[in-house]
Motif scaffolding. Structure first.
Motif, PDB file in Angstrom:
ATOM      1  N   LEU A   1       4.413   8.304   1.452  1.00 35.67           N
ATOM      2  CA  LEU A   1       2.956   8.314   1.511  1.00 35.67           C
ATOM      3  C   LEU A   1       2.390   6.970   1.071  1.00 35.67           C
ATOM      4  O   LEU A   1       2.897   6.352   0.142  1.00 35.67           O
ATOM      5  CB  LEU A   1       2.410   9.409   0.582  1.00 35.67           C
ATOM      6  N   SER A   2       1.323   6.547   1.743  1.00 33.87           N
ATOM      7  CA  SER A   2       0.604   5.377   1.265  1.00 33.87           C
ATOM      8  C   SER A   2      -0.073   5.758  -0.044  1.00 33.87           C
ATOM      9  O   SER A   2      -0.235   6.944  -0.356  1.00 33.87           O
ATOM     10  CB  SER A   2      -0.442   4.933   2.279  1.00 33.87           C
ATOM     11  N   HIS A   3      -0.488   4.761  -0.813  1.00 35.85           N
ATOM     12  CA  HIS A   3      -1.126   5.039  -2.097  1.00 35.85           C
ATOM     13  C   HIS A   3      -2.363   5.930  -1.928  1.00 35.85           C
ATOM     14  O   HIS A   3      -2.470   6.967  -2.605  1.00 35.85           O
ATOM     15  CB  HIS A   3      -1.445   3.711  -2.793  1.00 35.85           C
ATOM     16  N   PRO A   4      -3.303   5.612  -1.029  1.00 29.55           N
ATOM     17  CA  PRO A   4      -4.455   6.520  -0.867  1.00 29.55           C
ATOM     18  C   PRO A   4      -4.058   7.898  -0.346  1.00 29.55           C
ATOM     19  O   PRO A   4      -4.663   8.900  -0.745  1.00 29.55           O
ATOM     20  CB  PRO A   4      -5.376   5.797   0.123  1.00 29.55           C
ATOM     21  N   ASP A   5      -3.037   7.968   0.506  1.00 28.02           N
ATOM     22  CA  ASP A   5      -2.590   9.291   0.988  1.00 28.02           C
ATOM     23  C   ASP A   5      -2.010  10.125  -0.148  1.00 28.02           C
ATOM     24  O   ASP A   5      -2.202  11.344  -0.190  1.00 28.02           O
ATOM     25  CB  ASP A   5      -1.535   9.136   2.092  1.00 28.02           C
ATOM     26  N   ALA A   6      -1.292   9.476  -1.060  1.00 27.02           N
ATOM     27  CA  ALA A   6      -0.709  10.197  -2.190  1.00 27.02           C
ATOM     28  C   ALA A   6      -1.807  10.756  -3.091  1.00 27.02           C
ATOM     29  O   ALA A   6      -1.747  11.903  -3.534  1.00 27.02           O
ATOM     30  CB  ALA A   6       0.227   9.274  -2.977  1.00 27.02           C
TER      31      ALA A   6
ATOM     32  N   ASP B   1       0.787  -1.213   0.000  1.00 29.36           N
ATOM     33  CA  ASP B   1       0.000   0.000   0.000  1.00 29.36           C
ATOM     34  C   ASP B   1       0.827   1.274   0.000  1.00 29.36           C
ATOM     35  O   ASP B   1       0.347   2.324   0.351  1.00 29.36           O
ATOM     36  CB  ASP B   1      -0.911  -0.050   1.237  1.00 29.36           C
ATOM     37  N   THR B   2       2.086   1.220  -0.396  1.00 26.67           N
ATOM     38  CA  THR B   2       2.839   2.464  -0.362  1.00 26.67           C
ATOM     39  C   THR B   2       2.983   3.049  -1.757  1.00 26.67           C
ATOM     40  O   THR B   2       2.995   2.333  -2.750  1.00 26.67           O
ATOM     41  CB  THR B   2       4.256   2.270   0.226  1.00 26.67           C
ATOM     42  N   ALA B   3       3.073   4.381  -1.790  1.00 21.88           N
ATOM     43  CA  ALA B   3       3.183   5.059  -3.073  1.00 21.88           C
ATOM     44  C   ALA B   3       4.485   4.698  -3.776  1.00 21.88           C
ATOM     45  O   ALA B   3       4.611   4.822  -4.981  1.00 21.88           O
ATOM     46  CB  ALA B   3       3.085   6.567  -2.875  1.00 21.88           C
TER      47      ALA B   3
END
Lengths: 441, 306
Positions: free
Chosen positions: B12-17, A6-8
């Motif tokens: 950043l996590s994907h949803p946070d990004a 779940d990390t960007a």
């Protein structure tokens, strides 16, 4: 898809580029199709459209060429963004056009990319558009390039053809002082080395395009840059619950900020202390690059949209004289003496083009001195004087706080992509061979 | 945790990004435009967009009004939801009504009964009348191939037209909102979100949605291979037979062209599982209007549809 971590950092933003008819749309279609990222109704639509054109097999280019004119002419006009994922990584793909007339759209795709795939036709090798796209990718500091040598099926899958192109290309990139290059022989049409390893090219021992995309390290940062927060908007509720609240909202461009830190507000240069950092309603001790935050300051300074908050001891130079390497993206030329608007971060200022020092000749990367103007798709070095001082990092330090755009004040057209600092387009090229390995622009 | 650690503590996590990027876009518009408006359909994308706007300006109120294009064939549950949201957050709501145009004779009902293409005129008229200079849409690039070509900031001329050949290059995150009087900019903060991203964010943020997104029993009939809701809007016709089925909606739009899908997913978690396994896109599964021609969405966008 939902098993992904779940990390960007597990997201790769990449762009495609290359000359017309070298098969970019087919490559992207193949990549989406063979990685099973195309859903049944999309595939059905492509099969139907291909059949109605009398094509025997589904034309995978139709997956991405979404505009009427693109399908009619069989070319890609504008950037299309695609989203797909494999168990190893998420991908945001900017599928950009190859036609020279639409090079600005390639610049659009590359400006946010961490990797660019440049295609060449194995029959034609490195052509002017290949050089142009490679120079742009290097200029925009895209850290990784993949040269996909396509249509290997049309040259008998010959290793010697591939080796010659790989050698010529690698030498060209080296001159640009540029990014890391991986060269892969493929046939997008037949599916060789796109997702599945080719059965026709035993001599190639490297990764397929997808394997490379899944494993290449994502680098978001060029070099360590001090913290930067462009102020986007001042939040002042003026409500009974928050009578004195003044928050400075923005997305942190570089580095990290923490509560209690001494900061300087540019261009005024006043110093103050961060009393609180809020991340969309939650108070946090510290926050870092790419987070959208609101900061509260201890002193009641005059801070407005366009200001830049930086660590008190680590501010960028503030200047009204800007030297930059630019890629001109508008149809109307950029000329010496032209009055423009310059948008940097959240600040837009008036500016004057004081000199166009050089224009880059793509063939041999030599600078043509003082051309007086830059036409569409030209790369050059310009000098600008701004009406107000700008806190400008060099692009070599930050793709976010070293970049700007020039805008035509009359009609709002985006004219030019600017990267602060010198580059390979400078009038007197460096001759120091020791610098070849560096990103010295 | 040390502040100089640089990368990992702040990755950043994907949803946070995605959230951070969307907030950045919302704030850019608030900073650069005089009179922005959020297009609000009561669908999940516009609900997420409103949620992001609430977060972006907290503790101040959202500095934008809402605009709903009411086709006259909206789901009653969605209209009720819209009015509740507006009241709860003290928002201003503009309504552009397709029915009013039909009643005045300025628009004609189409033979196929769909009112989706009729929305463009009330929408563009309202933008001109109210002098909106930025119009937020919840459109996502993963929805449809013409939308995949859309910029985050999309300039529209005084006739609200989109010209894909003349789109401005969009460089880095430096959005250019300059426009001439009577032109406006369509802004898409959710450009880089996928359907799954939207649902995962809804789950994470506990965002309330209209009930039609979750499985329920409904009287439907089949037309053009879609399950449409029976109702006074024009269905079923002679030869079309209604039946009760367990369904849910993946998109919310005009009842005449928005199809339901067979589903037992009555919670957010079940919906996410269902979408992740689906072999159909949300538009492919539920939108009749996109199937009118190969370029249906592009043609409507050119005319000013969002």
């Amino acid at each position: 898809m939902n098993h992904l971590s779940d990390t960007a950092a597990d997201t790769l933003r990449f762009a495609t580029a290359g000359s017309v008819d070298d098969g970019k749309s087919t490559l992207v279609g193949r990549l989406l199709h063979d990685s099973k990222s195309v859903l049944a109704d999309q595939l059905e639509a492509v099969a139907h459209a291909s059949a109605s054109r009398g094509q025997a097999t589904p034309d995978l280019a139709l997956l991405t060429d979404g505009l009427r004119a693109e399908r009619e002419q069989g070319i890609t006009i504008d950037v299309a963004y695609r989203y797909f994922a494999t168990p190893r990584r998420r991908f945001i793909l900017a599928d950009t056009p190859g036609h020279v007339q639409y090079t600005r759209n390639m610049v659009t795709g590359a400006s946010t990319a961490e990797l660019t795939i440049i295609l060449v036709d194995a029959r034609h090798g490195v052509v002017e558009q290949t050089r142009r796209h490679t120079a742009i990718a290097a200029l925009l500091r895209v850290p990784q390039i993949v040269l996909a040598v396509n249509k290997m099926d049309l040259v008998g899958y010959e290793e010697s053809v591939f080796a010659k192109i790989a050698e010529e290309y690698t030498a060209y990139v080296k001159e640009l002082g540029g990014p890391e290059v991986t060269v892969i022989p493929i046939s997008a049409l037949a599916g060789d080395n796109v997702v599945d390893t080719s059965a026709h090219m035993d001599w190639y021992g490297g990764p397929t395009v997808l394997e490379h995309l899944e494993s290449v390290p994502v680098s978001h940062h060029l070099a360590p840059c001090a913290a930067r927060l462009p102020v986007q908007y001042v939040i002042r509720p003026q409500s009974p619950e928050h009578p004195d609240y003044r928050g400075y909202a923005g997305r942190i461009a570089e580095g990290t900020f923490r509560t209690g830190q001494q900061v300087r507000v540019l261009p005024s240069g006043r110093t103050t202390t961060i009393t609180a950092i809020e991340r969309l309603g939650t108070t946090v001790e510290s926050a870092g690059a790419l987070q959208s935050v609101t900061v509260l300051l201890s002193d009641d300074l005059d801070v407005a949209r366009g200001d830049l908050i930086v660590p008190a001891g680590d501010a960028p130079p503030t200047t009204r004289e800007v030297t930059a390497t630019v890629c001109h993206v508008a149809d109307q030329p950029l000329t010496t003496g032209q009055r423009v608007l310059l948008k940097h971060g959240t600040r837009t200022v008036k500016a004057l083009v004081t000199d166009i020092a050089s224009r880059l000749t793509l063939e041999d990367l030599s600078p043509y001195p003082h051309p007086g103007r830059l036409a569409a798709n030209d790369i050059g070095q310009v000098h600008l004087r701004t009406a107000e001082p700008l806190p400008l990092d060099t692009y070599a330090h930050s793709r976010r706080t070293g970049s700007f755009i020039l805008i035509d004040p009359a009609d709002g057209t985006t004219l030019t992509a600017g990267m602060a600092g010198e580059s390979f387009a400078r009038p007197d090229p460096a001759t120091d061979p020791a610098k070849d390995e560096e990103w010295d622009f | 945790m040390t502040a100089d650690a640089g990368e990992s503590p702040y990755a950043l996590s994907h949803p946070d990004a995605l959230e951070s990027e969307a907030v950045h876009i919302l704030r850019e518009v608030a900073g650069e435009f005089d009179n922005p408006v959020i297009l609000f359909s009561g669908g999940k994308d516009s609900i997420v967009m409103l949620h992001l706007a609430l977060k972006a300006f907290t503790p101040a109120p959202v500095p934008f009004a809402l605009l709903h294009v009411d086709t006259g064939h909206n789901f009653p549950e969605v209209l009720a939801f819209r009015d509740r949201v507006v009241a709860e957050h003290g928002l201003r709501l503009h309504i552009a009504s397709v029915q009013d145009y039909i009643d005045r004779g300025e628009l004609k009902e189409r033979p196929d009964g769909t009112r989706n293409p009729l929305q463009t005129r009330p929408l563009t008229d309202t933008i001109q009348q109210q002098r909106f200079d930025a119009v937020f849409g919840g459109g996502r690039r993963d929805e449809e191939k013409a939308r995949a070509k859309e910029r985050v900031f999309s300039l529209r001329d005084e006739f609200s037209q989109w010209d894909p050949r003349r789109q401005r290059p969009e460089l880095w995150n430096l959005y250019n909102g300059r426009h001439l009087p009577r032109e406006h900019v369509r802004v898409f903060p959710l450009s880089n979100w996928t359907e799954l991203d939207v649902w995962q964010y809804i789950a994470r943020e506990h965002i309330e949605l209209p009930a039609i997104y979750f499985a329920h029993d409904r009287e439907v009939f089949q037309r053009h291979h879609m399950w449409l809701t029976a109702g006074s809007w024009g269905g079923p016709r002679a030869g079309e037979r209604t039946e009760k089925r367990r369904v849910r909606y993946r998109t919310v739009g005009d009842m005449s062209c928005t199809g339901a899908v067979d589903s037992d997913a009555d919670t957010i978690d079940k919906v996410i599982t269902e979408i992740a396994a689906s072999r159909l896109t949300e538009r492919g599964a539920t939108r009749a209007d996109d199937k009118l021609s190969e370029a249906a969405m592009e043609d409507r966008k050119r005319e000013g549809y969002f």
